[in-house]
Structures are given as C-alpha cells and as structure tokens.
Scaffold this motif. Structure first.
Motif, PDB file in Angstrom:
ATOM      1  N   UNK A  91     -37.607  15.281  31.599  1.00 17.62           N
ATOM      2  CA  UNK A  91     -37.275  14.790  32.935  1.00 17.62           C
ATOM      3  C   UNK A  91     -38.460  14.695  33.889  1.00 17.62           C
ATOM      4  N   UNK A  92     -39.637  15.178  33.481  1.00 18.53           N
ATOM      5  CA  UNK A  92     -40.781  15.167  34.389  1.00 18.53           C
ATOM      6  C   UNK A  92     -41.625  13.915  34.203  1.00 18.53           C
ATOM      7  N   UNK A  93     -42.370  13.567  35.224  1.00 18.32           N
ATOM      8  CA  UNK A  93     -43.308  12.443  35.157  1.00 18.32           C
ATOM      9  C   UNK A  93     -44.612  12.871  35.815  1.00 18.32           C
ATOM     10  N   UNK A  94     -45.689  12.251  35.374  1.00 15.69           N
ATOM     11  CA  UNK A  94     -46.985  12.574  35.972  1.00 15.69           C
ATOM     12  C   UNK A  94     -47.036  12.077  37.420  1.00 15.69           C
ATOM     13  N   UNK A  95     -47.597  12.883  38.291  1.00 21.17           N
ATOM     14  CA  UNK A  95     -47.803  12.476  39.683  1.00 21.17           C
ATOM     15  C   UNK A  95     -49.175  12.966  40.123  1.00 21.17           C
ATOM     16  N   UNK A  96     -49.929  12.136  40.835  1.00 19.56           N
ATOM     17  CA  UNK A  96     -51.254  12.554  41.295  1.00 19.56           C
ATOM     18  C   UNK A  96     -51.149  13.738  42.242  1.00 19.56           C
ATOM     19  N   UNK A  97     -52.196  14.523  42.305  1.00 19.48           N
ATOM     20  CA  UNK A  97     -52.230  15.694  43.189  1.00 19.48           C
ATOM     21  C   UNK A  97     -52.215  15.254  44.655  1.00 19.48           C
ATOM     22  N   UNK A 230     -45.584  14.934  26.175  1.00 20.87           N
ATOM     23  CA  UNK A 230     -46.240  16.045  26.881  1.00 20.87           C
ATOM     24  C   UNK A 230     -46.064  15.927  28.390  1.00 20.87           C
ATOM     25  N   UNK A 231     -46.272  14.713  28.920  1.00 23.11           N
ATOM     26  CA  UNK A 231     -46.141  14.493  30.365  1.00 23.11           C
ATOM     27  C   UNK A 231     -44.700  14.679  30.818  1.00 23.11           C
ATOM     28  N   UNK A 232     -43.739  14.250  29.995  1.00 26.83           N
ATOM     29  CA  UNK A 232     -42.327  14.366  30.375  1.00 26.83           C
ATOM     30  C   UNK A 232     -41.812  15.794  30.281  1.00 26.83           C
ATOM     31  N   UNK A 233     -42.602  16.691  29.708  1.00 27.75           N
ATOM     32  CA  UNK A 233     -42.225  18.103  29.625  1.00 27.75           C
ATOM     33  C   UNK A 233     -43.161  19.014  30.429  1.00 27.75           C
ATOM     34  N   UNK A 234     -44.053  18.401  31.183  1.00 24.07           N
ATOM     35  CA  UNK A 234     -44.995  19.185  31.996  1.00 24.07           C
ATOM     36  C   UNK A 234     -44.393  19.466  33.356  1.00 24.07           C
ATOM     37  N   UNK A 235     -43.968  20.708  33.600  1.00 21.12           N
ATOM     38  CA  UNK A 235     -43.324  21.053  34.868  1.00 21.12           C
ATOM     39  C   UNK A 235     -44.299  21.058  36.032  1.00 21.12           C
ATOM     40  N   UNK A 236     -45.611  21.021  35.725  1.00 16.46           N
ATOM     41  CA  UNK A 236     -46.609  20.926  36.788  1.00 16.46           C
ATOM     42  C   UNK A 236     -46.957  19.471  37.102  1.00 16.46           C
ATOM     43  N   UNK A 237     -46.404  18.554  36.325  1.00 10.09           N
ATOM     44  CA  UNK A 237     -46.637  17.107  36.514  1.00 10.09           C
ATOM     45  C   UNK A 237     -48.124  16.778  36.568  1.00 10.09           C
ATOM     46  N   UNK A 238     -48.905  17.420  35.711  1.00  4.22           N
ATOM     47  CA  UNK A 238     -50.360  17.279  35.785  1.00  4.22           C
ATOM     48  C   UNK A 238     -50.962  16.575  34.575  1.00  4.22           C
ATOM     49  N   UNK A 239     -50.136  16.052  33.652  1.00  3.73           N
ATOM     50  CA  UNK A 239     -50.664  15.389  32.458  1.00  3.73           C
ATOM     51  C   UNK A 239     -50.506  13.877  32.604  1.00  3.73           C
ATOM     52  N   UNK A 250     -53.943  22.025  38.562  1.00  4.70           N
ATOM     53  CA  UNK A 250     -52.488  22.193  38.709  1.00  4.70           C
ATOM     54  C   UNK A 250     -51.834  22.759  37.458  1.00  4.70           C
ATOM     55  N   UNK A 251     -52.516  22.725  36.344  1.00  2.00           N
ATOM     56  CA  UNK A 251     -51.956  23.263  35.097  1.00  2.00           C
ATOM     57  C   UNK A 251     -51.770  24.772  35.192  1.00  2.00           C
ATOM     58  N   UNK A 252     -50.555  25.249  34.892  1.00  2.00           N
ATOM     59  CA  UNK A 252     -50.273  26.686  34.980  1.00  2.00           C
ATOM     60  C   UNK A 252     -50.305  27.361  33.609  1.00  2.00           C
ATOM     61  N   UNK A 253     -50.876  26.682  32.625  1.00  2.00           N
ATOM     62  CA  UNK A 253     -51.056  27.243  31.277  1.00  2.00           C
ATOM     63  C   UNK A 253     -49.740  27.769  30.706  1.00  2.00           C
ATOM     64  N   UNK A 254     -48.705  26.946  30.812  1.00  2.00           N
ATOM     65  CA  UNK A 254     -47.397  27.376  30.292  1.00  2.00           C
ATOM     66  C   UNK A 254     -47.262  27.113  28.797  1.00  2.00           C
ATOM     67  N   UNK A 255     -48.121  26.265  28.246  1.00  2.00           N
ATOM     68  CA  UNK A 255     -48.149  25.915  26.814  1.00  2.00           C
ATOM     69  C   UNK A 255     -46.970  25.041  26.388  1.00  2.00           C
ATOM     70  N   UNK A 256     -46.158  24.554  27.325  1.00  2.00           N
ATOM     71  CA  UNK A 256     -45.013  23.721  26.954  1.00  2.00           C
ATOM     72  C   UNK A 256     -45.467  22.430  26.267  1.00  2.00           C
TER      73      UNK A 256
END
Length: 498
Positions: A91-97, A230-239, A250-256
């Motif tokens: 459900x996630x999408x990449x978004x610029x900082x 990877x981007x659609x599963x990145x809860x930090x939206x940083x990929x 912005x990466x919180x090193x969650x390893x998801x």
C-alpha cells in the motif's frame, strides 16, 4: 533473518518500556528502568554523554536502528501499520522528502529548547509522547484489569492482587494524549512512518547520521527487475525503485524491503560493498555529500549548544473517614519532587513523559495544567502524601529533571513548608480536639500548643516549625477539615536542606 531479529528485539523493548508506565508496584523499574534512560532526548537532556555517544555510534554503524527498535513511539507506529497491512498489502508509494518541514520543525525545536519553551519540546519529544499515551490511555485499562482480578481473587480468599484507584490525574494531559494517539494512529494506518520522517526532531537528527552509516540496505541494479515491491512495502516511503535509490536519511532500517524482494536485489551490506552494487549516478550523488555534511555539522553544533544551555482517594495511617473530597489549595508556589532541586531545573530538563506520575505509589504526582509547565509533574496531597522513605520518582527519571537521591537525603530535603489556616481548623471551628497533623508529622515539625496558655485544659492548636518541616504533606493529607485542609504545604522555588 535480519528482519525477524529486529522485530523480536523491538517487541521486547516496546513491551518492557510500556510495562514501565503500567507497573504500579515498582517491581520492573529495578530491572528495566534503564530502558527509559537510553532514549535519545532524555539522555541528551540528562547529559548522559556515554549513552548519547553510544546511540550516535549505533546509528553510524547500522543506520536508524534506534527508530525501529529502541524508540517506543516508532514501534507503536509499526504495530498500527502492520495491522493496517493485514487489510491492504503493498500500500505504500515512494514520496520525496519534505525537507523544509523536517528541518523547519528541527530548528523550531532547537529554538524552543534554548528558550525554555517546554510545552513545545514536550509535544514533539517522541519518547514523551508515547509515555503520555501509555500512562493516560493504556494504564487505566491495565489497572481496571488488575482490579477485576483482585475482585475475583478476594472471593477466593486470595491476596495475589490488590485494588488500586483509577482516576484522571490531568484533564488537559489526557486530552493531549488522546489527540496524539488519534493523529499517530491515522498517519500510521495510512502512511506508515510519516510522523518519524516529517515531524520528529530526533528522527531528523538521526537521519543526518544514517546517511553515512557503515551498514545500509543497497539495491543491486544487476538483479533488480524494477517490480517496485520494495517501494510498495517501505513504510518510510524512501525507496525510489525507478531510479534504484534509497533516501537513507528517512530509512529506519526495518529490513522489510529485504524480506519482500524476491530477486534478492536488496542487501544490507557495508559501505565498501555499496560502491560495487550501485550505478554511476548513485556514486555521483554520493560525491555531492559535502553540502549535506556541512549542514549536518551546523545543526549538530546548534543542537549541542542548545543542550549545554539547557543543562545549566487512598487514606493511610489511620486517617479519618472521608466525608467529602478535598479540594486543592491555592498554592502561591507549586511543589516539585525532592531531587528536582528547583522549579527551574525541573522545567529545563523535564520532557513530561509521565513516567514519574505513573509510578508514584502515593498518588502525589500529577501533570500540571499550567501552560508554562504544561504536563510536567507537580505535587498535591489530596490522595496521599510524599513519604520520606520513597524515592521512586528520582530513581526512574531518565532526563535528570528529578535527580537520584537516597532515602537519607530525601528526609532532609525541604521542598516546601506547612502553613496553618486558623479559620479552617476543626479545633477553632468546631471546638473539638484533633492534633492529627502533629501525630503524623514524620519529622516532628508540628507541635500542639494550648489556645490559652494560662488554662492547662484548653484545646490545643498546631504550631509549625518551618525550619524543620520538609513539606511532605502528611499534615495536609490527613487533616480532617473539609473541603480545604486547615494546614497545607506551600512549595519552595529552590529546595533547601534541613
């Protein structure tokens, strides 16, 4: 495997920190109180240089692992996001900082830190925000559950549990906790770590460091097929899967992302290997990090300077039966806990995490509704008094706002002094004998003297030795006068030793 280890450690830390706010027996604090003291902002305010350096080294080594493992607010958001993910996957999408917002909030936070605007600092501090949620929303549920167990245990002639009072200690603080919970829940449900990467000042500072971490997740362009999982599963939206880039700030090193990538194109590797896995454009971007380094050093210097500037209804003991609830007296000076040294020191260091309020066994501490000291602890004696042998609040305070004191030291710290109100005293008002305040004064600062010195049979009234009184509030709490006690404690701006 790395993700499973991270989740396991995060769950353990989160559970234990939450229990620190729920445990009213004080048992866990002797074993796990250190978890509160390794939180970034409390350690910074307490000038625990060793802990701060350890967290910085940890971030330089592994990235923002603090945000995904140690910070309870971060793990809390992950839990909500995980629940939301059961309903809708990918459900996630990449978004610029949103850099202007991140750095703008950080600058305002530093200014508030320097200027002593505690209310703003407390609202943004991640550990304190979670502490208010746990102590105001989770703790009552925990206590009601305990009281239900105590009810059934009593009917089985068991004393394994005992009932505790469940009451609202601060209406305004409760309201802020509810609003914080709702906002974070909505953001986490919809967008994962939005708060951490746009508002949280600790996340912004650690984001500077994590850009230069030794280990970091890296996309191998040779293996990547551009599926974007990877981007659609990145809860930090940083990929940014299209350009094969990761915003490490912005990466919180969650390893998801590593766990979700079916091609094995994302690996958590040392910086040396990163060069061989990234394309030419990524290397060029890394070569432009000089400006970012200068920005980081500037902000770090400012934050360090700011920190340096900032551093400068239970009846007990045989009380009379309650006829009506007591009302809080109009104190000229609020009372602060022994160990806080002064009202100013408390205001400068406290982040209003509510841990001391949660663990106070005597129901003395409560959050202030005063806007200048919003949500910071202050003392009042309607439900109990501050026992000289109790040092719980000073033992668990993670910021140094309430410094650790021994039982012997506390017995000699004068946080205030008792004041007798003649018109409220039942001796004068009702013509009856009392002396409750003198009988229960733990330091013998109250003596009963006859109203008429010439008549040995005359009723006696209290006389307070203000030089000996430590302001514990036993007299105020146990005074039978209602609704206002005939004797109350006036606080001291600066504590003294008697």
């Amino acid at each position: 495997m790395l993700r499973k280890i991270r989740i396991a450690v995060a769950i353990i830390c989160f559970t234990l920190i939450t229990l620190l706010f729920l445990d009213f027996t004080g048992t866990l604090h002797h074993w796990f109180g250190w978890l509160a003291k390794i939180q970034f902002l409390p350690a910074l305010l307490a000038l625990n240089i060793g802990i701060v350096l350890a967290l910085i080294v940890l971030t330089f080594a592994l990235g923002r692992i603090y945000c995904s493992v140690i910070c309870p607010l971060g793990v809390f958001q992950d839990a909500i996001s995980w629940i939301a993910g059961k309903r809708k996957k990918n459900r996630f999408v990449y978004s610029p900082a949103i850099s202007w917002l991140r750095y703008g909030v950080l600058v305002l936070f530093i200014i508030a830190l320097i200027a002593g605007i505690g209310s703003f600092v407390q609202l943004l501090a991640p550990y304190s925000s979670y502490g208010r949620i746990a102590s105001n929303l989770f703790a009552p549920l925990y206590q009601w559950g305990n009281n239900l167990l105590a009810y059934w245990a009593e009917r089985m002639d068991s004393y394994a549990f005992y009932s505790v009072d469940v009451w609202i200690k601060g209406t305004l603080t409760l309201g802020i906790a509810v609003v914080t919970f709702v906002i974070l829940a909505i953001l986490s449900w919809r967008s994962g770590r939005t708060y951490c990467n746009t508002i949280c000042p600790v996340g912004t500072v650690l984001g500077f460091l994590s850009k230069y971490s030794f280990f970091k997740p890296v996309i191998d362009t040779a293996k990547c097929n551009g599926c974007g999982v990877c981007a659609r599963n990145c809860k930090a939206s940083c990929i940014n899967s299209k350009e094969h880039k990761i915003d490490y700030s912005r990466c919180v090193t969650c390893m998801d992302c590593i766990d979700k990538c079916r091609q094995g194109a994302i690996r958590y590797v040392p910086r040396q290997k990163e060069e061989s896995l990234t394309d030419k454009q990524t290397r060029e971007n890394m070569d432009k990090s000089g400006v970012s380094r200068r920005n980081f050093l500037s902000v770090t210097a400012l934050l360090t300077s700011a920190t340096a500037l900032k551093a400068q209804k239970i009846k007990v003991d045989g009380g009379l039966a309650v006829i009506e609830d007591k009302k809080i007296p109009d104190r000229t000076t609020p009372i602060t806990p022994a160990g806080s040294q002064s009202a100013r020191n408390l205001a400068q260091h406290c982040t209003a995490c509510q841990l001391c309020v949660s663990v106070c066994p005597n129901q003395v501490l409560r959050p202030s509704d005063n806007l200048e000291k919003l949500m910071q602890p202050e003392m009042s004696y309607e439900r109990g008094y501050c026992r000289p042998e109790c040092t719980w609040c000073s033992d668990i305070c993670p910021t140094g706002a309430i410094r650790s004191v021994t039982k012997a030291e506390k017995s000699a710290i004068q946080i205030g002094h008792a004041v007798w109100i003649k018109k409220n005293c039942v001796v004068n008002r009702d013509g009856v004998e009392c002396g409750n305040c003198a009988r229960h004064c733990p330091v013998g600062a109250i003596q009963m003297i006859p109203i008429d010195a010439k008549n040995k049979d005359s009723l006696k009234i209290p006389a307070v030795n203000t030089e000996r009184c430590i302001g514990c509030g036993a007299c105020e709490n146990l005074c039978p006068a209602r609704p206002f006690s005939a004797i109350y404690v006036e606080g001291h701006e600066i504590h003294r030793t008697v």
